[in-house]
Design a protein around this motif. Structure first.
Motif, PDB file in Angstrom:
ATOM      1  N   PHE A 321     -47.621 -64.470  -4.569  1.00  0.00           N
ATOM      2  CA  PHE A 321     -46.478 -65.699  -5.223  1.00  0.00           C
ATOM      3  C   PHE A 321     -46.091 -66.029  -6.767  1.00  0.00           C
ATOM      4  N   TRP A 322     -46.863 -65.050  -7.447  1.00  0.00           N
ATOM      5  CA  TRP A 322     -46.605 -64.966  -9.118  1.00  0.00           C
ATOM      6  C   TRP A 322     -45.366 -63.931  -8.906  1.00  0.00           C
ATOM      7  N   GLU A 323     -45.366 -63.183  -8.390  1.00  0.00           N
ATOM      8  CA  GLU A 323     -44.083 -62.235  -8.411  1.00  0.00           C
ATOM      9  C   GLU A 323     -43.213 -62.789  -7.812  1.00  0.00           C
ATOM     10  N   LYS A 324     -43.002 -63.462  -6.623  1.00  0.00           N
ATOM     11  CA  LYS A 324     -41.542 -63.793  -6.633  1.00  0.00           C
ATOM     12  C   LYS A 324     -40.332 -64.816  -6.840  1.00  0.00           C
ATOM     13  N   GLU A 325     -41.344 -65.061  -7.754  1.00  0.00           N
ATOM     14  CA  GLU A 325     -40.129 -65.725  -9.015  1.00  0.00           C
ATOM     15  C   GLU A 325     -40.195 -64.283 -10.116  1.00  0.00           C
ATOM     16  N   SER A 326     -40.824 -63.724 -10.484  1.00  0.00           N
ATOM     17  CA  SER A 326     -40.652 -62.652 -11.266  1.00  0.00           C
ATOM     18  C   SER A 326     -39.365 -61.360 -10.796  1.00  0.00           C
ATOM     19  N   THR A 327     -38.443 -61.173 -11.545  1.00  0.00           N
ATOM     20  CA  THR A 327     -36.732 -59.773 -11.609  1.00  0.00           C
ATOM     21  C   THR A 327     -37.454 -59.403 -13.250  1.00  0.00           C
ATOM     22  N   LEU A 328     -36.638 -57.869 -12.311  1.00  0.00           N
ATOM     23  CA  LEU A 328     -36.690 -56.794 -13.511  1.00  0.00           C
ATOM     24  C   LEU A 328     -35.077 -57.030 -15.089  1.00  0.00           C
ATOM     25  N   GLY A 329     -34.182 -58.483 -13.816  1.00  0.00           N
ATOM     26  CA  GLY A 329     -33.021 -58.576 -14.920  1.00  0.00           C
ATOM     27  C   GLY A 329     -32.170 -58.416 -14.096  1.00  0.00           C
ATOM     28  N   ARG A 330     -31.186 -59.239 -13.895  1.00  0.00           N
ATOM     29  CA  ARG A 330     -30.004 -59.561 -13.269  1.00  0.00           C
ATOM     30  C   ARG A 330     -29.153 -58.144 -13.731  1.00  0.00           C
ATOM     31  N   GLU A 331     -29.459 -57.891 -14.995  1.00  0.00           N
ATOM     32  CA  GLU A 331     -28.318 -57.009 -15.277  1.00  0.00           C
ATOM     33  C   GLU A 331     -28.749 -55.085 -15.653  1.00  0.00           C
ATOM     34  N   ARG A 332     -29.456 -55.229 -14.717  1.00  0.00           N
ATOM     35  CA  ARG A 332     -30.584 -54.051 -14.522  1.00  0.00           C
ATOM     36  C   ARG A 332     -30.514 -53.158 -13.237  1.00  0.00           C
ATOM     37  N   GLU A 333     -30.124 -51.743 -12.960  1.00  0.00           N
ATOM     38  CA  GLU A 333     -30.044 -50.844 -11.854  1.00  0.00           C
ATOM     39  C   GLU A 333     -31.181 -49.936 -11.904  1.00  0.00           C
ATOM     40  N   LEU A 334     -31.781 -50.127 -10.830  1.00  0.00           N
ATOM     41  CA  LEU A 334     -32.420 -48.838 -10.184  1.00  0.00           C
ATOM     42  C   LEU A 334     -32.394 -48.338  -9.426  1.00  0.00           C
ATOM     43  N   PHE A 420     -37.381 -54.030  -3.610  1.00  0.00           N
ATOM     44  CA  PHE A 420     -36.528 -53.915  -4.502  1.00  0.00           C
ATOM     45  C   PHE A 420     -35.322 -54.004  -4.586  1.00  0.00           C
ATOM     46  N   ASP A 421     -35.111 -53.800  -3.640  1.00  0.00           N
ATOM     47  CA  ASP A 421     -33.295 -54.174  -2.739  1.00  0.00           C
ATOM     48  C   ASP A 421     -33.429 -55.587  -3.458  1.00  0.00           C
ATOM     49  N   GLN A 422     -34.445 -56.649  -2.999  1.00  0.00           N
ATOM     50  CA  GLN A 422     -34.487 -57.925  -3.220  1.00  0.00           C
ATOM     51  C   GLN A 422     -34.054 -58.295  -4.159  1.00  0.00           C
ATOM     52  N   ASP A 423     -34.725 -57.738  -5.017  1.00  0.00           N
ATOM     53  CA  ASP A 423     -34.219 -58.464  -6.277  1.00  0.00           C
ATOM     54  C   ASP A 423     -33.018 -58.723  -6.952  1.00  0.00           C
ATOM     55  N   ARG A 424     -33.094 -59.906  -7.856  1.00  0.00           N
ATOM     56  CA  ARG A 424     -31.684 -59.887  -8.295  1.00  0.00           C
ATOM     57  C   ARG A 424     -31.156 -58.720  -9.145  1.00  0.00           C
ATOM     58  N   SER A 425     -31.753 -57.232  -9.754  1.00  0.00           N
ATOM     59  CA  SER A 425     -31.035 -56.466 -10.128  1.00  0.00           C
ATOM     60  C   SER A 425     -30.633 -55.893  -8.701  1.00  0.00           C
ATOM     61  N   VAL A 426     -29.423 -55.183  -9.613  1.00  0.00           N
ATOM     62  CA  VAL A 426     -28.833 -54.258  -8.753  1.00  0.00           C
ATOM     63  C   VAL A 426     -29.610 -52.673  -8.078  1.00  0.00           C
ATOM     64  N   THR A 427     -29.959 -52.856  -6.621  1.00  0.00           N
ATOM     65  CA  THR A 427     -30.787 -51.589  -6.553  1.00  0.00           C
ATOM     66  C   THR A 427     -30.028 -50.675  -5.875  1.00  0.00           C
ATOM     67  N   ARG A 428     -29.921 -49.237  -6.423  1.00  0.00           N
ATOM     68  CA  ARG A 428     -29.583 -48.208  -5.778  1.00  0.00           C
ATOM     69  C   ARG A 428     -30.204 -47.317  -5.326  1.00  0.00           C
ATOM     70  N   ILE A 429     -29.993 -46.772  -3.602  1.00  0.00           N
ATOM     71  CA  ILE A 429     -30.520 -45.797  -2.806  1.00  0.00           C
ATOM     72  C   ILE A 429     -30.063 -44.500  -3.095  1.00  0.00           C
ATOM     73  N   LEU A 430     -30.900 -43.313  -2.960  1.00  0.00           N
ATOM     74  CA  LEU A 430     -29.796 -41.912  -2.513  1.00  0.00           C
ATOM     75  C   LEU A 430     -31.218 -41.009  -1.580  1.00  0.00           C
ATOM     76  N   ASP A 431     -31.204 -41.563  -0.485  1.00  0.00           N
ATOM     77  CA  ASP A 431     -31.600 -40.671   0.731  1.00  0.00           C
ATOM     78  C   ASP A 431     -31.589 -39.386   0.953  1.00  0.00           C
ATOM     79  N   VAL A 432     -32.245 -38.543   0.050  1.00  0.00           N
ATOM     80  CA  VAL A 432     -31.963 -36.597   0.604  1.00  0.00           C
ATOM     81  C   VAL A 432     -31.966 -36.704   1.607  1.00  0.00           C
ATOM     82  N   ASP A 433     -31.612 -35.460   2.535  1.00  0.00           N
ATOM     83  CA  ASP A 433     -31.836 -35.505   3.642  1.00  0.00           C
ATOM     84  C   ASP A 433     -31.758 -33.678   3.794  1.00  0.00           C
ATOM     85  N   CYS A 434     -33.038 -33.128   3.239  1.00  0.00           N
ATOM     86  CA  CYS A 434     -34.147 -31.754   3.827  1.00  0.00           C
ATOM     87  C   CYS A 434     -34.177 -31.394   4.972  1.00  0.00           C
ATOM     88  N   GLN A 435     -34.310 -30.204   5.227  1.00  0.00           N
ATOM     89  CA  GLN A 435     -33.845 -29.350   6.258  1.00  0.00           C
ATOM     90  C   GLN A 435     -35.869 -28.766   6.751  1.00  0.00           C
TER      91      GLN A 435
END
Length: 525
Positions: A321-334, A420-435
């Motif tokens: 419950f104490w993390e639901k309202e926490s955020t990395l910051g609206r202006e940040r990108e992870l 992290f994707d549900q946070d107010r910050s921007v979350t970008r994911i790079l899915d690396v496809d290895c053989q």
């Protein structure tokens, strides 16, 4: 060399019991047998007829009617032990077995192992402080009296319990006794058995106490042995390999488990299926064999947990419950690089950092040593990192004085990506496809404990398809999660596709993305 007398408790399948007794005694060992009095008289007659002339087999002087969870199982064990002690004066060790147990080492190996390790093998964890009992009753097993069988007289069993509880009829553990708990299956030295039999004759209050406890076969010997044998001469584990499902039911072994069983650091396995005729034959032949070298890998329990875990993937922890309202910051990108080959993920991070100067951390949520700065207790344990994931990342953003940060995650960490994707910050994911080649998968299995350096090729071959499907499943989950900003960097993709994916992921010009995508050996092993 050790001389083993097996204490065999059985209640069914007389043909299997006869074969088991013949295999054990043919190799030179001794056996004392107790047949549940509930078994048909014809079964006892069949056992007597087949084994009466075997000088290495004796039958318990008194047969008892045994019930699950009741004192009768302990009483039957004590009766059979007393018979074996008198009949086999040369026996140095007494090993408790059931009719469902089979040897997974040779008799030669078992005797040498016991001779080399002059200790008692019995699980004996603290009853109250350990987590041996995961669900259900704990102290209720001891402080109330249980007179009837819970399975055959369920209503009366719980009625008597409720009456005692309502009236406050609690009782104390006998003086000087610290109750312990563990597996029913043990191997004890002769001197220890003598001490146990002597103790219960002298301390009748202890036997009387356990006579009305619930499931005393998990507490009686486990409590007495640590009181009677020197602590340094007890190995608190069972020599019988057994596993349990999530529902508390014992795992059954079949014909294709032969190599897995031989690799476990145990002498017997329980329980072997009645239909596993080939497995029983091979294990019976193995017990009589000589000069057999065993490669102990010990991966059985981890392998079982991995295989049974497929298809039951879910979020283990919801957000606090104490993390639901926490955020990395609206202006940040992870920015998260998701890669199963950790060395490739680290390499990609190094090239990105070199080109963009964005601060980066490796698999901080997947490995303890992730090169984190000193942020206090929140970063010290993996458990705390996961529990306070957003707070940790917010502190890292502040530490590096940046609004953009890169981390690596294993594809199995979907719960973190979702959070992290549900946070107010921007979350970008790079899915690396290895053989992944077969050798890659084998190396992965060894790293995570599903196989050892000496695991048989046959056993490894059984798990390779499951491992490969598991990797595909992890990547499919990422694709199905519906993340807003996700790109794919593929080992088999074209240079143009990879450059475009990196440019979008990092929000950098094509020229910078090309420097990363075209770096030599980016996907090399």
């Amino acid at each position: 060399m050790a001389k083993i007398a097996y204490i065999l408790l059985c209640h069914k399948d007389p043909d299997a019991v006869i074969r088991q007794a013949q295999q054990l005694t043919a190799a030179g060992d001794l056996l004392a047998l107790h047949l549940d009095r509930s078994a048909p008289a014809a079964m006892f007659a069949k056992l007597k007829g087949a084994l009466a002339d075997n000088p290495r087999v004796v039958f318990a002087r008194k047969r008892l009617r045994c019930g699950w969870g009741q004192w009768s199982l302990v009483a039957a064990t004590l009766e059979t032990l007393a018979t074996a002690m008198q009949a086999f004066p040369s026996a140095s060790h007494f090993y408790l077995l059931s009719g469902d147990c089979m040897p997974i080492k040779s008799a030669e190996y078992a005797r040498a192992y016991l001779a080399e390790n002059d200790v008692d093998f019995i699980e004996c964890e603290d009853f109250f402080s350990s987590n041996w009992i995961r669900t259900g009753w704990k102290e209720e097993r001891l402080i109330y009296r249980h007179y009837v069988n819970e399975r055959s007289n369920r209503r009366l069993f719980y009625f008597l319990f409720k009456v005692q509880k309502r009236l406050g009829l609690r009782r104390n553990v006998p003086s000087g006794i610290e109750v312990r708990i563990g597996s029913q299956w043990w191997c004890l030295r002769r001197a220890t058995v003598e001490a146990v039999l002597r103790f219960i004759a002298e301390r009748r209050d202890v036997a009387r106490f356990f006579r009305t406890t619930w499931i005393p076969d998990e507490t009686f010997f486990q409590t007495l042995v640590p009181h009677l044998a020197p602590r340094a001469e007890i190995h608190a584990r069972t020599l019988t390999f057994l596993m349990f499902t999530d529902y508390g039911m014992p795992v059954t072994f079949y014909n294709d488990h032969y190599n897995l069983l031989l690799g476990q650091d145990s002498l017997f396995a329980r329980k072997v299926s009645r239909e596993a005729h080939d497995l029983k034959r091979r294990l019976g032949e193995l017990y009589a064999a000589t000069d057999v070298q065993f490669q102990i890998t010990g991966e059985g329990r981890k392998l079982f947990a991995f295989l049974t875990g497929q298809g039951r993937i879910g979020r283990r922890f919801g957000p606090r419950f104490w993390e639901k309202e926490s955020t990395l910051g609206r202006e940040r990108e992870l920015m998260i690089v998701v890669c199963k080959k950790w060395h490739v993920g680290r390499r990609i991070l190094r090239h990105i950092t070199k080109v963009t100067n964005v601060p980066a951390l490796n698999y901080l949520f997947n490995e303890e040593e992730a090169g984190l700065p000193d942020l206090g207790g929140i970063a010290k344990s993996m458990q705390k990192r996961h529990r306070h994931r957003r707070a940790l990342m917010r502190m890292l953003f502040d530490f590096y004085e940046t609004d953009r940060m890169l981390i690596c995650l294993d594809p199995s960490s979907l719960d973190l990506m979702n959070d992290f994707d549900q946070d107010r910050s921007v979350t970008r994911i790079l899915d690396v496809d290895c053989q992944f080649s077969d050798s890659d998968l084998i190396g992965h299995a060894k790293r995570v404990g599903l196989a050892g350096s000496q695991t048989a090729d046959e056993s490894v071959a059984h798990i390779l398809p499951t491992l490969r499907n598991d990797l595909i499943f992890e990547r499919d989950r990422i694709g199905d999660a519906g993340f807003q900003h996700v790109e794919r960097l593929s080992e088999t993709g074209s240079a143009a596709e990879n450059v475009a994916a990196l440019a979008r992921f990092l929000a950098v010009p094509q020229e910078q993305a090309a420097q990363i995508a075209n770096a030599p050996g980016l996907f090399a092993d």
